[in-house]
Every structure is written in C-alpha cells, then in structure tokens.
Design an enzyme around this catalytic site. Structure first.
Site, PDB file in Angstrom:
ATOM      1  N   ASN A 270      18.081  44.122  43.694  1.00  0.00           N
ATOM      2  CA  ASN A 270      17.800  45.730  42.953  1.00  0.00           C
ATOM      3  C   ASN A 270      18.669  45.653  41.691  1.00  0.00           C
ATOM      4  OD1 ASN A 270      20.234  44.073  44.629  1.00  0.00           O
ATOM      5  ND2 ASN A 270      22.111  44.807  43.456  1.00  0.00           N
TER       6      ASN A 270
ATOM      7  N   GLN B 269      16.477  46.902  49.126  1.00  0.00           N
ATOM      8  CA  GLN B 269      15.920  48.127  48.512  1.00  0.00           C
ATOM      9  C   GLN B 269      14.357  47.867  48.326  1.00  0.00           C
ATOM     10  OE1 GLN B 269      16.778  49.288  45.282  1.00  0.00           O
ATOM     11  NE2 GLN B 269      19.199  48.744  45.864  1.00  0.00           N
TER      12      GLN B 269
ATOM     13  N   CYS C 271      28.151  47.550  41.106  1.00  0.00           N
ATOM     14  CA  CYS C 271      29.254  47.502  41.943  1.00  0.00           C
ATOM     15  C   CYS C 271      30.539  46.357  40.423  1.00  0.00           C
ATOM     16  CB  CYS C 271      28.714  46.353  43.622  1.00  0.00           C
ATOM     17  SG  CYS C 271      27.602  46.964  44.043  1.00  0.00           S
TER      18      CYS C 271
HETATM   19  C1  LIG Z   1      23.066  48.664  48.370  1.00  0.00           C
HETATM   20  C2  LIG Z   1      22.933  47.237  48.307  1.00  0.00           C
HETATM   21  C3  LIG Z   1      23.982  46.957  49.855  1.00  0.00           C
HETATM   22  C4  LIG Z   1      24.352  47.641  50.744  1.00  0.00           C
HETATM   23  O1  LIG Z   1      24.091  48.709  51.353  1.00  0.00           O
HETATM   24  P1  LIG Z   1      25.958  50.077  50.977  1.00  0.00           P
HETATM   25  O2  LIG Z   1      24.671  50.172  52.650  1.00  0.00           O
HETATM   26  O3  LIG Z   1      25.866  50.854  50.624  1.00  0.00           O
HETATM   27  O4  LIG Z   1      27.089  49.449  51.968  1.00  0.00           O
HETATM   28  C5  LIG Z   1      22.642  45.942  50.154  1.00  0.00           C
HETATM   29  N1  LIG Z   1      22.138  45.427  48.893  1.00  0.00           N
HETATM   30  C6  LIG Z   1      20.952  45.440  48.740  1.00  0.00           C
HETATM   31  C7  LIG Z   1      20.577  44.886  47.604  1.00  0.00           C
HETATM   32  C8  LIG Z   1      21.347  46.794  47.771  1.00  0.00           C
HETATM   33  O5  LIG Z   1      20.996  47.541  46.839  1.00  0.00           O
END
Ligand SMILES: *Cc1c(COP(=O)(O)O)cnc(C)c1O
Length: 389
Positions: free
Chosen positions: A151, A179, A324
């Site tokens: 990500n 992603q 985060c």
């Molecule tokens: C955004 C994301 C998550 C978390 O997903 P949510 O639906 O926000 O809980 C997990 N893994 C990756 C790689 C992300 O980009």
C-alpha cells in the site's frame, strides 16, 4: 495555475462511485429486509447478497461458496491469521511466516497472537524472494501470509511463485490483496492462492465492507460467533447495502483493469519522471513491478508532515506513509524495510492516483511539489547540514 482540488490518496480510500451508489440505494431504504427473514422482503435482500457474492467470486476466479463477507480488509486479515492459528495450533502448527512490510492489520495480528513468527525481508525495491519464503517454512508452520501489492510503495510481489513454494511445502498461503484488487488480474485458482483479503473502500465501494476468500478445506476458526450468517462462519446481520455496493464495485473494477493500467501508469510515470528531477530525491519501490497508480518519492531534508500540510493548502490530498501511521512520528516500517534511513523515510510523499486523475491534475502536482520542497528545505536545519557535507 489556479488552485484546484486534486485527490491523490486513493490508496487510503476512494469515493463511492455513482454506479455503486445507485446499486446500493434501494437497500438503504425500501429494501431493508433482513436477509435471514423468510418473507419476500428478506428473500430479496438475501438474493442481492448472493448476487454480490457471485460477482466477488467471478472477479478473482473463485467459487461463490469460497467468498465470506467481512467488515473490511482488516477483519479479513485478522480472521485468516487468528482463525488459522486457532484451528491448527492444537495440531502442533502455530508458526507464521510473513514479510517485514505487511499492512499493520497483518503485522499487529501476528504480534498479538504471541505465536512464533519468521519475518521474510524485502530487497531495496520492496520485493520478497520466494526462496527466502521457502527457507522460512518449518514443520510447525501454520500459515504464510505475503501481501499481493504494497500500500505504500506499490510493489507487486511474485505471488504465483510464492504460492507454489507454499503448496510444495504443504503450507497454507494467504495474501492481502486489498491494494491489488482492481489493479492487477487476480485468479486464485491459477495462482494457487488458498486465502485472500479484499476491501470495498479502496475500489469505490463504501467503507466497512470486504471479504475473505477461502478454500473450503482451510476454513479458519470463526472470529465472530453469533447467528448463522455466511454459512455459520461469520456472524452478524449482513451489511446488505455495503455488500451490494462491493459486488458492483469489484465487478466494474475487474472489467476495467487493462484500460486502467494503460491510462494510469502513463500518468504515474509522468509524475515519477517529473518529481525525481528534484535534487536529492529518489523513487521508492520497483519502477516496473508497481501498481499503476502508485508514486512514492523521498525528498532529503524535508519533513513529510509539513509537505502534506503545504500540499493540502494547495488543494492536493496526498500521504507521507500509510494513513494509519500519519499522526505518529514513527517513520514508515515499509520505507525502513527497504533500507531508507529514518531521516530520508520522514521526507517521503505517496501520491496514489486513479482512473479519474487527469493530465491537468498531474501538471498541477508537478507545478506545486518542487517549489514546496524548495521552501521547506530553505527552512530546514537538516537540509543545511546535508548541504555542508
Ligand atoms: C486499506 C488496507 C487494509 C485495511 O482494509 P480496511 O477495509 O480499511 O480494514 C488492509 N491491507 C491493505 C494492504 C490496505 O491497503
């Protein structure tokens, strides 16, 4: 150039598209039945959930019965790891293999499990070596989890090779494809993936919905107990509208991949070549094995949060690490994992563009970022120190 609004943070979240909203609206109002109810109103809701399940399955080459809806990507990651450990620990398997630069939904889950874990390193481009995954697998390994695409720096892993290594060793393979979905063709059968996490809000569905794909033979122990929803494997009244929106979103995203990759990677490369012309900058991640919308650049002598605030002032939404971690001043674990120093990691900018990004948006970013970097450096004692060396 006049001030614009440019959203370049699609890896953090996306807006709900009008097609998705349109599909959802009936289920937010008139079609409010509980999918478990037996009267027609409930049956219609149930039918909509099952249609969405078929769409999610089709988008990743899975069977309908292998898709379990969750509250999002984080829950899917938690369930895959915690549920598998709970299922296999009594059989003497409680070791986890993962990489050092996973999403926190995975890393913190593994940490809190207290189970032994081997963290496979990544190289300076952010790539995992399948041979190192093989070397990390032990007789007591319960699960291997390596993300499909990162990500922060957008690196796409050799997932098929990693899956093959796991299959040979007889170990379950999970991948966080949050992603990758909508950006990379996914075929769980052909790729040999046992479990895979998805999230709605990264692909123009609403926040709070996602799915875990899981082969029947390796269903993890329940994470959420209660009613008999999702075949008794994930309790809680279905988020009908969210699920319907997710189904529509992934259907649209999967159909648009070749076109999106062609269009968006061209704009991405314009951003990369423009921004790496700035003195003392570097591209993070692999230039080729990279998500079509991901740009991640470090500017030495610059503080990421200040850069983001100044970009916000110019109407540009971007990120300096993952959403985060912003707010804390810890440098990104992903950038440290690829070998950046704390100082360089701090001065990094992630732009994540989409099929909605225009040439004008790219020109606007390229016009605004370099002078902001220059202004920040002019005020930076760190940059002054670097200049003297
Ligand atoms: C955004 C994301 C998550 C978390 O997903 P949510 O639906 O926000 O809980 C997990 N893994 C990756 C790689 C992300 O980009």
């Amino acid at each position: 150039m006049d001030k614009r609004f440019v959203y370049a943070d699609n890896a953090a979240t996306t807006h709900v598209s009008s097609e998705v909203l349109e599909a959802m609206l009936p289920f937010l109002q008139n079609e409010y039945g509980n999918p478990s109810s037996i009267y027609a109103l409930g049956r219609r809701a149930q039918k909509a959930v099952e249609e969405a399940r078929a769409k999610v399955a089709a988008a990743i080459g899975a069977k309908k019965g292998e898709i379990f809806f969750t509250s999002g990507g984080s829950e899917a990651d938690n369930w895959a790891v915690k549920g598998t450990l709970a299922r296999l620990a009594p059989k003497g398997k409680n070791h986890v293999v993962t990489s050092v630069f996973e999403h926190h939904a995975l890393l913190h889950t593994v940490e809190h499990s207290g189970c032994p874990c081997t963290y496979v390193p990544v190289d300076s481009k952010g790539l995992v070596d399948p041979a190192q995954v093989r070397a990390a697998i032990r007789p007591d390994t319960a699960i291997v989890s390596i993300m499909f695409a990162n990500n922060e720096i957008g690196t796409i892993q050799p997932i098929e090779e990693i899956a093959a290594v796991c299959r040979e060793a007889g170990v379950l393979f999970h991948t966080d494809a949050v992603q990758a979905a909508g950006n990379v063709e996914i075929d769980v059968e052909r790729m040999g993936i046992d479990m895979l996490s998805l999230s709605g809000h990264k692909i123009h569905a609403p926040k709070g919905v996602g799915a875990l794909y899981c082969k029947r033979r390796c269903l993890p122990q329940n994470l959420i107990d209660g009613g008999g929803q999702e075949g008794g494997h994930r309790a809680g009244t279905e988020n009908t509208a969210g699920i319907v929106g997710f189904g529509r979103a992934i259907e649209l995203a999967a159909a648009g991949i070749p076109e999106k990759v062609r269009q968006v990677s061209r704009l991405r490369d314009q951003l990369i070549s423009g921004l790496t012309q700035v003195e003392a900058s570097r591209l993070n991640g692999d230039p080729v094995k990279r998500l079509c919308g991901n740009v991640n650049i470090s500017f030495e002598g610059v503080e990421g949060e200040s850069l983001l605030l100044m970009l916000d002032n110019r109407g540009i939404c971007a990120s300096s690490g993952s959403a985060c971690t912003s707010g804390s001043l810890d440098p990104s674990h992903v950038l440290l994992a690829i070998g950046l120093s704390h100082e360089v990691a701090h001065g990094s900018l992630r732009l994540s563009i989409s099929e909605e990004t225009t040439e004008e948006d790219v020109a606007y970013i390229l016009e605004n970022v370099p002078p902001i970097v220059e202004r920040l450096r002019a005020m930076s004692p760190l940059w002054e120190r670097l200049q003297k060396n």
